[in-house]
Structure formats: structure tokens, C-alpha cells
Design a protein around this motif. Structure first.
Motif, mmCIF file in Angstrom:
data_model
loop_
_atom_site.group_PDB
_atom_site.id
_atom_site.type_symbol
_atom_site.label_atom_id
_atom_site.label_comp_id
_atom_site.label_asym_id
_atom_site.label_seq_id
_atom_site.Cartn_x
_atom_site.Cartn_y
_atom_site.Cartn_z
ATOM 1 N N THR A 67 0.841 -1.201 0.000
ATOM 2 C CA THR A 67 0.000 0.000 0.000
ATOM 3 C C THR A 67 0.880 1.256 0.000
ATOM 4 O O THR A 67 2.015 1.243 0.478
ATOM 5 C CB THR A 67 -0.907 0.013 1.240
ATOM 6 O OG1 THR A 67 -0.095 0.022 2.417
ATOM 7 C CG2 THR A 67 -1.813 -1.203 1.246
ATOM 8 N N THR A 68 0.297 2.333 -0.523
ATOM 9 C CA THR A 68 1.039 3.600 -0.606
ATOM 10 C C THR A 68 0.655 4.569 0.501
ATOM 11 O O THR A 68 1.226 5.651 0.590
ATOM 12 C CB THR A 68 0.767 4.280 -1.963
ATOM 13 O OG1 THR A 68 -0.648 4.474 -2.117
ATOM 14 C CG2 THR A 68 1.291 3.423 -3.102
ATOM 15 N N TYR A 69 -0.312 4.197 1.356
ATOM 16 C CA TYR A 69 -0.751 5.123 2.398
ATOM 17 C C TYR A 69 0.394 5.458 3.344
ATOM 18 O O TYR A 69 0.568 6.620 3.736
ATOM 19 C CB TYR A 69 -1.914 4.512 3.181
ATOM 20 C CG TYR A 69 -2.589 5.489 4.118
ATOM 21 C CD1 TYR A 69 -3.562 6.365 3.647
ATOM 22 C CD2 TYR A 69 -2.251 5.543 5.465
ATOM 23 C CE1 TYR A 69 -4.180 7.277 4.490
ATOM 24 C CE2 TYR A 69 -2.852 6.447 6.318
ATOM 25 C CZ TYR A 69 -3.815 7.303 5.826
ATOM 26 O OH TYR A 69 -4.413 8.214 6.664
ATOM 27 N N ASP A 70 1.182 4.438 3.723
ATOM 28 C CA ASP A 70 2.300 4.705 4.636
ATOM 29 C C ASP A 70 3.376 5.550 3.964
ATOM 30 O O ASP A 70 4.095 6.305 4.636
ATOM 31 C CB ASP A 70 2.897 3.393 5.168
ATOM 32 C CG ASP A 70 3.077 2.366 4.058
ATOM 33 O OD1 ASP A 70 2.963 2.744 2.873
ATOM 34 O OD2 ASP A 70 3.319 1.196 4.370
ATOM 35 N N ASP A 71 3.505 5.444 2.646
ATOM 36 C CA ASP A 71 4.456 6.312 1.945
ATOM 37 C C ASP A 71 4.058 7.780 2.079
ATOM 38 O O ASP A 71 4.905 8.651 2.293
ATOM 39 C CB ASP A 71 4.531 5.942 0.460
ATOM 40 C CG ASP A 71 5.044 4.525 0.245
ATOM 41 O OD1 ASP A 71 5.870 4.081 1.067
ATOM 42 O OD2 ASP A 71 4.614 3.871 -0.712
ATOM 43 N N LYS A 133 -5.677 12.886 2.013
ATOM 44 C CA LYS A 133 -5.981 13.634 0.793
ATOM 45 C C LYS A 133 -5.096 13.177 -0.363
ATOM 46 O O LYS A 133 -5.577 12.882 -1.464
ATOM 47 C CB LYS A 133 -5.780 15.124 1.036
ATOM 48 C CG LYS A 133 -6.043 15.999 -0.182
ATOM 49 C CD LYS A 133 -5.472 17.393 -0.004
ATOM 50 C CE LYS A 133 -3.954 17.366 -0.089
ATOM 51 N NZ LYS A 133 -3.349 18.698 -0.032
ATOM 52 N N ASN A 134 -3.775 13.121 -0.123
ATOM 53 C CA ASN A 134 -2.842 12.727 -1.189
ATOM 54 C C ASN A 134 -3.061 11.282 -1.619
ATOM 55 O O ASN A 134 -2.941 10.946 -2.804
ATOM 56 C CB ASN A 134 -1.402 12.918 -0.720
ATOM 57 C CG ASN A 134 -1.068 14.379 -0.478
ATOM 58 O OD1 ASN A 134 -1.622 15.261 -1.122
ATOM 59 N ND2 ASN A 134 -0.167 14.645 0.455
ATOM 60 N N GLU A 138 -4.095 10.036 -5.431
ATOM 61 C CA GLU A 138 -3.208 9.161 -6.192
ATOM 62 C C GLU A 138 -3.823 7.801 -6.480
ATOM 63 O O GLU A 138 -3.556 7.203 -7.512
ATOM 64 C CB GLU A 138 -1.882 8.975 -5.433
ATOM 65 C CG GLU A 138 -1.025 10.224 -5.338
ATOM 66 C CD GLU A 138 -0.451 10.633 -6.680
ATOM 67 O OE1 GLU A 138 -0.242 9.739 -7.531
ATOM 68 O OE2 GLU A 138 -0.223 11.841 -6.883
ATOM 69 N N SER A 139 -4.650 7.306 -5.561
ATOM 70 C CA SER A 139 -5.142 5.931 -5.687
ATOM 71 C C SER A 139 -6.442 5.816 -6.471
ATOM 72 O O SER A 139 -6.765 4.754 -6.988
ATOM 73 C CB SER A 139 -5.346 5.327 -4.290
ATOM 74 O OG SER A 139 -6.321 6.059 -3.566
ATOM 75 N N ASN A 140 -7.198 6.916 -6.568
ATOM 76 C CA ASN A 140 -8.503 6.836 -7.225
ATOM 77 C C ASN A 140 -8.725 8.089 -8.056
ATOM 78 O O ASN A 140 -8.746 9.204 -7.528
ATOM 79 C CB ASN A 140 -9.616 6.688 -6.169
ATOM 80 C CG ASN A 140 -10.897 6.142 -6.778
ATOM 81 O OD1 ASN A 140 -11.200 6.427 -7.931
ATOM 82 N ND2 ASN A 140 -11.637 5.366 -6.007
#
Length: 422
Positions: A67-71, A133-134, A138-140
Motif C-alpha cells: 500500500t502507498t498510504y504509509d508512503d 488527501k494525497n 493518487e489511488s482513485n
């Protein structure tokens, strides 16, 4: 080792100075200063260690997860703010030890520590909002044109409002439950955040009614805006104009005032061309047989002229029309033939979308002549190509007008008056 043992160790310097003959006041003061300096150094060292360790652990964890949330958490400084919690707990623990002999200063320092914790909590909450928000952007793709900044700012207003109430309560013991106090505070907030509240309401209406999206091309003459919307937040809408300048528009103006959104054109199958040529009225005339024969050399209208001329002759012969004067019976005019030519020329143009509405029409005469309006849609909606297509059409038609014995209206210039004088 409990807190009492630590206090005894911290008090050793005071006892030593007192034994050396220093008064109790100065011995206690110097002991407190030295212990405070040592405590501050320890806090800074702990803050440096925890900040680097936690940030590196977050980075390593984010690199291993899918997942990119932690990034985005790392990019929004969430680990850095969380790392400040460990030094804060150390400060909270050390204040009673360091200021054991100064109860009023201890109470004040603990209040400052609580205030710092409130502010730190707000910053942690803000980093979570930024991350969310970011991540959504980026994901949708469906969130790309939504005013997420507005929602983020609204939540931050509530967060800072709650933080201010807590800080005021810590400093003065102010009761938040007091309705009268809340009413006064609400009045002050309404006065201070008037534009923000208006922007919040407007941003909700903009989002719910889908009035403006990020990426829409809008024209707002009142603010000199003509370009693409790049950002929608709580207070302003940012527009990048066609000349790469930026214009900011109050968000509530999108509800209160009228503006033009070109999204419908962008989503349609063509971009509208609507422009007129103004023909001098005294250049309009009936066509003689010789002039019709000459115009039949124009390939685009030869089939029309042949067909129309047969109809005209058939009618005039059947009604025994006196053709010594062209006004009698049915006749063709140079303006009417030109309209048919313009219509045929546009229909032959591959850049024009024939599935959308297409028309060459004759408008009411004005003091500038007779408007012949071209109304059609280009396939290519990109601004630069659209302008090229439109220019090519009118370049040709302007050059073609003299072939029909017509003249364009033009306001007289200096040279025109000089010619009259000569």
C-alpha cells in the motif's frame, strides 16, 4: 528506581553547596538550574534519537508494504511529529523532579507542557489529513477533480478551534460548557472566519452540484480569470490563465456570481464556431444570366446553380414573366448564392463535425451591414487547433466574397478619407 530516589540524586548538588556555606536559596536555585540544563540536554538527545529511529523505521516499513498510504505518511512528516511524543513524556516526567522546590513554577511548566501536547496533537492530525488527501488523489481518479483541500481545511478549523478552547481552559480555567461563553466565542469566530465559513458553504455547494471541478476551463470576467482550475480550497479557487498567469477567486463567488464553465464543450463531440461576416447592403444584387454562367465555374456550387436555374426558368416560363427587368419573377441573388457556397464549403471541410448542428444563416441587417453567420462545430477541441480551423474557414470565405460581386463592411480609415479628398 522511583521518583523519590531520582529527586534525592537531583538534590545532591544543593546539599553539597549548602554544606560549603552557601545559603539555602542560592543553593536550591543553582541546583535547579544545573538539573534543568541536564534535563534539557537529555530531552534533546532523546528527541534526536527517536526522531531518526522512528522516521527510518517508517521508511523501511513503507518500502516493504504494497500500500502507498504509509508512503504518504512519511511525506507528510507524520513519523517526525509522532517522534516528538517520547521527549514530551520525558519532559512531563522530569518537571516535578526539577521544579520540586518551586511549586508555582512547576504548575506553570506543566500547563505549558499540556499546551504543547495539544498543539502537537493538532499537527499529527493535520499530517493524517494531508496523507489521506494525497492518498485518495493518487489511488482513485474519481477524487482528482474533487475539492479535497476544502474538506481538509474545514476539519483543520474544527481541530484548531477545539485546541484553542482547550488552551484557554488550561490557562484560565474557562468553562467550555458555559453557554454564554460559547455564544460570545461563536460570535467572535463568525466575525474572524466569515470568509472561511462562506467558502465552506460554497465548497459544499460546488461539490454537491458539480459546478466546478479541478481541470475545468472557466471564464470569470469579473476577476479576469480565463483558464484551467488547478486548485479548489476552502477560501479560494486558483485558475491558471491561458498566458500562464494565476488568478485566485473567492470560492463563494462561484455561487454568488455568474461565470462560464467550458466543461460541456470539452466533454462534447465538438467545439462551436459562431462568427459572422458583415456584407455591404448596397453590394447585394440580382444575378444576370451572364453572371450565373460565370459563377457555374465554381465547382462547389455548380450542381446547386444548375438545379436552381432550371427551377427559376420553369417558373418564369409557366407564369409568362417579363424578364426585361430582373426584379420580375423569380431570380437568384449574389448573397443567396454566396450563402450556399459557404454552406457547401463548410460541409466539405473534414475538420467540421457533420453530426452536430451546422448552419449558414442570414441575420437581421444592422448599421454595419448584413451579418452572414457561420454556425458549426469543429472536431478538434484543443484551443490552438480550434483557432486554426476557424481562421482557415474565414480566410477562405473573405477571399471568396469578391467572386460573388459582394463587399465586406469596414469602417473607413484615414486613407479612405484621403481618397475622398483627392
Amino acid at each position: 528506581m522511583d521518583k523519590k530516589d531520582i529527586i534525592q540524586y537531583a538534590d545532591m548538588l544543593r546539599k553539597y553547596l549548602y554544606q560549603q556555606g552557601m545559603t539555602d536559596f542560592w543553593a536550591t536555585l543553582l541546583n535547579t538550574i544545573v538539573v534543568a540544563i541536564i534535563g534539557i540536554i537529555i530531552v534533546f538527545i532523546l528527541d534526536y534519537i527517536t526522531r531518526n529511529v522512528i522516521v527510518q523505521l517508517f521508511k523501511a516499513f513503507s518500502n516493504k508494504t504494497k500500500t502507498t498510504y504509509d508512503d504518504f505518511l512519511v511525506k507528510s512528516n507524520f513519523p517526525r511529529f509522532v517522534a516528538h511524543l517520547a521527549p514530551w513524556f520525558l519532559i512531563w516526567y522530569l518537571i516535578p523532579i526539577i521544579l520540586n522546590d518551586y511549586p508555582k513554577t512547576e504548575k506553570f511548566s506543566l500547563m505549558i507542557a499540556k499546551i504543547l501536547l495539544v498543539i502537537l496533537s493538532v499537527y499529527i492530525f493535520r499530517s493524517i489529513l494531508r496523507t489521506t488527501k494525497n492518498y485518495l488523489r493518487e489511488s482513485n481518479e474519481k477524487f482528482n477533480d474533487k475539492p479535497l483541500e476544502s474538506y481538509q481545511q474545514v476539519l483543520m478549523i474544527f481541530a484548531w478551534g477545539g485546541a484553542i478552547f482547550l488552551i484557554v481552559n488550561l490557562i484560565s480555567g474557562f468553562s467550555i460548557e458555559s453557554l454564554a461563553s460559547l455564544g460570545a466565542a461563536s460570535a467572535v469566530l463568525l466575525l474572524i472566519f466569515r470568509d472561511t465559513i462562506l467558502g465552506f458553504v460554497a465548497s459544499i455547494q460546488v461539490s454537491v452540484n458539480d459546478i466546478v471541478r479541478i481541470g475545468d476551463w472557466i471564464t470569470f470576467s469579473k476577476f479576469g480569470a480565463d483558464g484551467y482550475v488547478t486548485e479548489i480550497n476552502l477560501a479560494t479557487v486558483r485558475v491558471q490563465n491561458f498566458d500562464n498567469t494565476y488568478t485566485t477567486i473567492p470560492t463563494y463567488s462561484l455561487i454568488a456570481d455568474s461565470f462560464q464553465n467550458w466543461r460541456g464543450m470539452q466533454e462534447s463531440d465538438g467545439r462551436r464556431i459562431k462568427r459572422s461576416l458583415f456584407i455591404k447592403q448596397n453590394s447585394v444584387k440580382f444575378l444576370s444570366p451572364e453572371e450565373i454562367e460565370k459563377l457555374e465555374k465554381i465547382e462547389l456550387i455548380k450542381p446547386y446553380l444548375d438545379h436552381r436555374e432550371r427551377d427559376v426558368k420553369r417558373y418564369n416560363t409557366a407564369h409568362n414573366v417579363n424578364k426585361e427587368l430582373l426584379i420580375n419573377g423569380r431570380n437568384q441573388t449574389n448573397l443567396g448564392v454566396f450563402r450556399k457556397y459557404a454552406d457547401a464549403f463548410i460541409n466539405e471541410n473534414p475538420a467540421i463535425n457533420k453530426e452536430l448542428f451546422l448552419m449558414v444563416r442570414h441575420l437581421a441587417p444592422t448599421d454595419r451591414g448584413i451579418p452572414i453567420e457561420i454556425f458549426c462545430f469543429s472536431h478538434d477541441k484543443r484551443w490552438e487547433n480550434y483557432e486554426h480551423i476557424q481562421a482557415d474557414i474565414f480566410d477562405h470565405l473573405i477571399a471568396a466574397i469578391p467572386y460573388f460581386g459582394l463587399e465586406l463592411f469596414e469602417i473607413p480609415s484615414g486613407k479612405d478619407f484621403e481618397g475622398l479628398k483627392g
